[in-house]
Design a protein around this motif. Sequence first.
Motif, PDB file in Angstrom:
ATOM      1  N   UNK A 132      52.612 -31.276  55.393  1.00 36.71           N
ATOM      2  CA  UNK A 132      52.091 -29.912  55.324  1.00 36.71           C
ATOM      3  C   UNK A 132      50.699 -29.886  54.712  1.00 36.71           C
ATOM      4  N   UNK A 133      50.475 -30.711  53.691  1.00 37.63           N
ATOM      5  CA  UNK A 133      49.156 -30.764  53.070  1.00 37.63           C
ATOM      6  C   UNK A 133      48.101 -31.261  54.055  1.00 37.63           C
ATOM      7  N   UNK A 134      48.457 -32.274  54.837  1.00 39.64           N
ATOM      8  CA  UNK A 134      47.514 -32.800  55.842  1.00 39.64           C
ATOM      9  C   UNK A 134      47.205 -31.728  56.888  1.00 39.64           C
ATOM     10  N   UNK A 135      48.257 -31.010  57.338  1.00 36.58           N
ATOM     11  CA  UNK A 135      48.035 -29.953  58.315  1.00 36.58           C
ATOM     12  C   UNK A 135      47.157 -28.839  57.750  1.00 36.58           C
ATOM     13  N   UNK A 136      47.406 -28.475  56.488  1.00 35.39           N
ATOM     14  CA  UNK A 136      46.584 -27.432  55.852  1.00 35.39           C
ATOM     15  C   UNK A 136      45.136 -27.890  55.715  1.00 35.39           C
ATOM     16  N   UNK A 137      44.949 -29.162  55.361  1.00 30.36           N
ATOM     17  CA  UNK A 137      43.591 -29.701  55.235  1.00 30.36           C
ATOM     18  C   UNK A 137      42.863 -29.669  56.581  1.00 30.36           C
ATOM     19  N   UNK A 138      43.556 -30.034  57.643  1.00 27.49           N
ATOM     20  CA  UNK A 138      42.938 -29.998  58.971  1.00 27.49           C
ATOM     21  C   UNK A 138      42.591 -28.567  59.383  1.00 27.49           C
ATOM     22  N   UNK A 139      43.486 -27.642  59.061  1.00 29.59           N
ATOM     23  CA  UNK A 139      43.227 -26.246  59.386  1.00 29.59           C
ATOM     24  C   UNK A 139      42.013 -25.709  58.624  1.00 29.59           C
ATOM     25  N   UNK A 140      41.899 -26.097  57.346  1.00 25.51           N
ATOM     26  CA  UNK A 140      40.745 -25.682  56.545  1.00 25.51           C
ATOM     27  C   UNK A 140      39.453 -26.229  57.155  1.00 25.51           C
ATOM     28  N   UNK A 141      39.476 -27.482  57.594  1.00 29.07           N
ATOM     29  CA  UNK A 141      38.281 -28.062  58.218  1.00 29.07           C
ATOM     30  C   UNK A 141      37.909 -27.316  59.501  1.00 29.07           C
ATOM     31  N   UNK A 142      38.920 -26.951  60.304  1.00 31.58           N
ATOM     32  CA  UNK A 142      38.646 -26.190  61.516  1.00 31.58           C
ATOM     33  C   UNK A 142      38.048 -24.826  61.199  1.00 31.58           C
ATOM     34  N   UNK A 143      38.604 -24.164  60.176  1.00 33.07           N
ATOM     35  CA  UNK A 143      38.076 -22.861  59.781  1.00 33.07           C
ATOM     36  C   UNK A 143      36.641 -22.981  59.278  1.00 33.07           C
TER      37      UNK A 143
END
Length: 238
Positions: free
Chosen positions: A76-87
């Motif tokens: 979940x942390x990795x997914x959240x980090x990727x989402x933050x980078x996309x944003x």
Amino acid sequence: MSRKSAKSHHPLEQDSLEHTPEDSSSPAQAADESTARKASDKTRDDKTRDKEGEDENNDAPGDVSSHDAHADLIEKLVAAHNQINELKEDYIRAKAEMENIRRRSQNEIISARKYAIEGFAQELLSVVDSLDQATRVEMDQPNAEAAINMKQNMKQNMKQGLALTLKQFDQVMEKFGVIAVAAETGVKFNPEVHQAISVIASDAVAPEHIVNVIQKGFSLKDRLLRPAMVVIAKSPEK
């Protein structure tokens, strides 16, 4: 008497009298008790080990569950980090696009202000051409006879030419919303569009009406550019 005294004082006989049958069996009992204690200790140790084994077996599912939860948290942390980078990337692109729009808008505003009268100026060129042609006709006379003939008709020709040029100029102005303010003799004075520069007594014109127009006024659509300068009438003195 002497035998009884000797018997009572013999050490071996005294020791043998003091030892009972129970005393003779105490070493065996001690051995049995030691064996029993060892067996009891062994049984207790076995139970302790069995209990520890059960505890370990009971703890094993908990360890697996904790490992799965940890792995799920990392995912979940990795997914959240990727989402933050996309944003962040979307924000940077949106910010750059807004900056480009702002710059284009500023350039368009500057260009609109700079060339706002471009169409008006193009229409005025025809008026300028007419005035230029009139000037050339007056200056380019081939001989004195032609000059004399031009002088005789100059007033009439000039008046007609100026009238045509003025009409052409008025048409250009009306095309862009520049309209002359209504100010003619007999029109009621309106302080919103007229400026009175003089007041005269008149029998021909009603009081507070225009007698004469000194300078025309103009409005741009619904905005007054300049008021018409007029002379208004007042009642004659009696």
